[in-house]
Write a protein that holds these residues in place. Structure first.
Motif, PDB file in Angstrom:
ATOM      1  N   UNK A   1       0.816  -1.207   0.000  1.00  0.00           N
ATOM      2  CA  UNK A   1       0.000   0.000   0.000  1.00  0.00           C
ATOM      3  C   UNK A   1       0.858   1.270   0.000  1.00  0.00           C
ATOM      4  N   UNK A   2       1.917   1.267   0.776  1.00  0.00           N
ATOM      5  CA  UNK A   2       2.769   2.462   0.790  1.00  0.00           C
ATOM      6  C   UNK A   2       3.548   2.608  -0.513  1.00  0.00           C
ATOM      7  N   UNK A   3       3.864   1.492  -1.158  1.00  0.00           N
ATOM      8  CA  UNK A   3       4.495   1.575  -2.480  1.00  0.00           C
ATOM      9  C   UNK A   3       3.533   2.215  -3.478  1.00  0.00           C
ATOM     10  N   UNK A   4       2.267   1.806  -3.434  1.00  0.00           N
ATOM     11  CA  UNK A   4       1.271   2.404  -4.316  1.00  0.00           C
ATOM     12  C   UNK A   4       1.054   3.870  -4.011  1.00  0.00           C
ATOM     13  N   UNK A   5       1.024   4.209  -2.727  1.00  0.00           N
ATOM     14  CA  UNK A   5       0.858   5.601  -2.327  1.00  0.00           C
ATOM     15  C   UNK A   5       2.033   6.451  -2.801  1.00  0.00           C
ATOM     16  N   UNK A   6       3.251   5.937  -2.623  1.00  0.00           N
ATOM     17  CA  UNK A   6       4.437   6.673  -3.056  1.00  0.00           C
ATOM     18  C   UNK A   6       4.404   6.932  -4.556  1.00  0.00           C
ATOM     19  N   UNK A   7       4.065   5.919  -5.319  1.00  0.00           N
ATOM     20  CA  UNK A   7       3.991   6.077  -6.773  1.00  0.00           C
ATOM     21  C   UNK A   7       2.980   7.151  -7.157  1.00  0.00           C
ATOM     22  N   UNK A   8       1.831   7.134  -6.506  1.00  0.00           N
ATOM     23  CA  UNK A   8       0.787   8.108  -6.833  1.00  0.00           C
ATOM     24  C   UNK A   8       1.202   9.528  -6.444  1.00  0.00           C
ATOM     25  N   UNK A   9       1.806   9.696  -5.280  1.00  0.00           N
ATOM     26  CA  UNK A   9       2.221  11.034  -4.843  1.00  0.00           C
ATOM     27  C   UNK A   9       3.299  11.588  -5.770  1.00  0.00           C
ATOM     28  N   UNK A  10       4.229  10.751  -6.181  1.00  0.00           N
ATOM     29  CA  UNK A  10       5.265  11.197  -7.107  1.00  0.00           C
ATOM     30  C   UNK A  10       4.659  11.577  -8.464  1.00  0.00           C
TER      31      UNK A  10
ATOM     32  N   UNK B   1      -7.282  12.096  -1.727  1.00  0.00           N
ATOM     33  CA  UNK B   1      -7.863  10.943  -2.413  1.00  0.00           C
ATOM     34  C   UNK B   1      -6.895   9.768  -2.438  1.00  0.00           C
ATOM     35  N   UNK B   2      -5.608  10.069  -2.645  1.00  0.00           N
ATOM     36  CA  UNK B   2      -4.590   9.011  -2.644  1.00  0.00           C
ATOM     37  C   UNK B   2      -4.487   8.360  -1.274  1.00  0.00           C
ATOM     38  N   UNK B   3      -4.506   9.177  -0.220  1.00  0.00           N
ATOM     39  CA  UNK B   3      -4.440   8.627   1.141  1.00  0.00           C
ATOM     40  C   UNK B   3      -5.685   7.821   1.461  1.00  0.00           C
ATOM     41  N   UNK B   4      -6.839   8.311   1.019  1.00  0.00           N
ATOM     42  CA  UNK B   4      -8.073   7.571   1.261  1.00  0.00           C
ATOM     43  C   UNK B   4      -8.034   6.199   0.591  1.00  0.00           C
ATOM     44  N   UNK B   5      -7.508   6.168  -0.618  1.00  0.00           N
ATOM     45  CA  UNK B   5      -7.495   4.904  -1.355  1.00  0.00           C
ATOM     46  C   UNK B   5      -6.496   3.917  -0.769  1.00  0.00           C
ATOM     47  N   UNK B   6      -5.291   4.387  -0.463  1.00  0.00           N
ATOM     48  CA  UNK B   6      -4.222   3.472  -0.067  1.00  0.00           C
ATOM     49  C   UNK B   6      -4.136   3.201   1.431  1.00  0.00           C
TER      50      UNK B   6
ATOM     51  N   UNK C   1     -11.649   0.854  16.376  1.00  0.00           N
ATOM     52  CA  UNK C   1     -10.479   1.505  16.973  1.00  0.00           C
ATOM     53  C   UNK C   1      -9.320   1.536  15.984  1.00  0.00           C
ATOM     54  N   UNK C   2      -9.099   0.446  15.284  1.00  0.00           N
ATOM     55  CA  UNK C   2      -8.023   0.387  14.294  1.00  0.00           C
ATOM     56  C   UNK C   2      -8.309   1.333  13.123  1.00  0.00           C
ATOM     57  N   UNK C   3      -9.566   1.367  12.693  1.00  0.00           N
ATOM     58  CA  UNK C   3      -9.959   2.249  11.600  1.00  0.00           C
ATOM     59  C   UNK C   3      -9.650   3.705  11.958  1.00  0.00           C
ATOM     60  N   UNK C   4      -9.953   4.080  13.185  1.00  0.00           N
ATOM     61  CA  UNK C   4      -9.675   5.446  13.627  1.00  0.00           C
ATOM     62  C   UNK C   4      -8.172   5.735  13.611  1.00  0.00           C
ATOM     63  N   UNK C   5      -7.366   4.732  13.961  1.00  0.00           N
ATOM     64  CA  UNK C   5      -5.914   4.922  13.914  1.00  0.00           C
ATOM     65  C   UNK C   5      -5.447   5.192  12.489  1.00  0.00           C
ATOM     66  N   UNK C   6      -5.877   4.354  11.543  1.00  0.00           N
ATOM     67  CA  UNK C   6      -5.423   4.510  10.162  1.00  0.00           C
ATOM     68  C   UNK C   6      -5.921   5.808   9.552  1.00  0.00           C
ATOM     69  N   UNK C   7      -7.138   6.203   9.896  1.00  0.00           N
ATOM     70  CA  UNK C   7      -7.656   7.478   9.405  1.00  0.00           C
ATOM     71  C   UNK C   7      -6.823   8.631   9.950  1.00  0.00           C
ATOM     72  N   UNK C   8      -6.476   8.549  11.234  1.00  0.00           N
ATOM     73  CA  UNK C   8      -5.638   9.586  11.832  1.00  0.00           C
ATOM     74  C   UNK C   8      -4.250   9.619  11.221  1.00  0.00           C
TER      75      UNK C   8
ATOM     76  N   UNK D   1      -2.326  12.699   9.110  1.00  0.00           N
ATOM     77  CA  UNK D   1      -0.984  13.176   9.443  1.00  0.00           C
ATOM     78  C   UNK D   1      -0.058  13.123   8.230  1.00  0.00           C
ATOM     79  N   UNK D   2      -0.111  12.015   7.491  1.00  0.00           N
ATOM     80  CA  UNK D   2       0.745  11.867   6.313  1.00  0.00           C
ATOM     81  C   UNK D   2       0.379  12.913   5.257  1.00  0.00           C
ATOM     82  N   UNK D   3      -0.914  13.156   5.075  1.00  0.00           N
ATOM     83  CA  UNK D   3      -1.331  14.163   4.097  1.00  0.00           C
ATOM     84  C   UNK D   3      -0.782  15.536   4.459  1.00  0.00           C
ATOM     85  N   UNK D   4      -0.856  15.885   5.755  1.00  0.00           N
ATOM     86  CA  UNK D   4      -0.343  17.183   6.196  1.00  0.00           C
ATOM     87  C   UNK D   4       1.162  17.285   5.956  1.00  0.00           C
TER      88      UNK D   4
END
Length: 304
Positions: free
Chosen positions: A34-43, A78-83, A147-154, A158-161
């Motif tokens: 997932x982070x590989x996909x996110x990195x590719x999209x952000x770049x 949108x990228x963070x939401x997806x990945x 609880x886990x969902x709230x962690x990943x959303x948070x 943070x990553x988006x900011x």
């Protein structure tokens, strides 16, 4: 004739007492993907920003209007939401939820197998299928998943900011695009490492919660006197406060209190296994097992 003592079943290995390694391995592989996909999209998004006058002697000019910057922030979200944060698969379940479910069921299965060995009454009346169909079990898993969902959303927020700050500063300062892309990769690598650390914590926590709950249920339903035998992984990095508990027996309340403070739940590889207690609340363990655990604790060598 005195009945032989039935020792509890201690899962895992000396290095990993919870038996969650397969789940954690799968989870970390998924996080890497997932982070590989996110990195590719952000770049890709960053490469889409127009640049002018790129040379070694002057700053880079980025052709990014305020409106385009707003749109870029939306694309990042949108990228963070997806990945990472709230992307949903075709089955409409959050991508992390199955790992919590697997860990909870593994913990319940460990408890069921162990208590079946220790108690004929339990063996005759309760099974893993009974546990996972019960409303209290399903409610616990559901709450853990929320609880886990709230962690990943948070974490996604943070990553988006952080990404917005890196890109915004680069545009304002005219930084070289190659340097900026390195900063983006490095930042996301750090986030991926934190995510993998969380994965280990969340998965083992879900397993322990399932075991504590089944211990409480068995005690209430069958009148068993059950303690929780602490088994530490005794790794070089194991905290002294965790290693000191190896071979000791606690109540589920004492375990919950321990993990609720001082960050004890984070990066912990310890496990607690149900054991029967006598009328004086002393654990019914063989001398062989007690001696083996005492030796393990004595031989432990922490990182200096």
């Amino acid at each position: 004739m005195r009945r032989p003592i039935r020792n509890p079943i201690i899962p895992g290995t000396r290095q990993e007492r919870t038996g969650t390694v397969p789940i954690i391995r799968r989870a970390r592989a998924e996080i890497s993907r997932r982070f590989a996909g996110l990195t590719e999209r952000v770049l890709q998004l960053f490469d889409g920003i127009r640049t002018y006058s790129v040379n070694e002697a002057s700053a880079v000019l980025y052709g990014l209007t305020p409106e385009e910057l707003t749109a870029l922030n939306g694309e990042l979200q949108a990228a963070l939401d997806y990945w990472i944060a709230s992307g949903r698969e075709a089955a409409h379940s959050f991508w992390w939820s199955p790992y919590v479910s697997d860990a909870s069921q593994t913990g319940a299965a460990q408890s069921a197998a162990n208590l079946t060995r220790l108690s004929e009454a339990y063996a005759a009346s309760r099974s893993l299928a009974t546990i996972v169909r019960s409303e209290p079990y399903r409610n616990r898993v559901g709450l853990a998943q929320v609880k886990s969902y709230e962690h990943w959303t948070g974490q996604g927020a943070q990553v988006r900011a952080e990404l917005a700050q890196i890109i915004g500063s680069a545009v304002a300062d005219g930084r070289n695009p190659k340097e900026v892309k390195t900063l983006i990769r490095d930042r996301l690598d750090v986030s991926a490492s934190k995510a993998k650390a969380f994965a280990q914590t969340d998965i083992t926590d879900a397993l322990r919660q399932a075991r504590w709950a089944e211990r409480d249920q068995a005690e209430a339903e069958f009148g068993l006197n059950i303690g929780l035998l602490w088994t530490s992984a005794l790794l070089p990095t194991t905290r002294a406060t965790h290693a000191a508990r190896h071979g000791q027996v606690y109540t589920s309340k004492e375990c919950r209190e321990f993990y609720a403070k001082n960050g004890n739940r984070y990066s912990c590889h310890c496990s607690q296994t149900e054991c029967l207690l006598d009328d004086d609340d002393k654990p019914l363990l063989s001398d062989t097992l007690k001696a083996a655990m005492a030796k393990e604790k004595k031989d432990w060598r922490p990182t200096q």
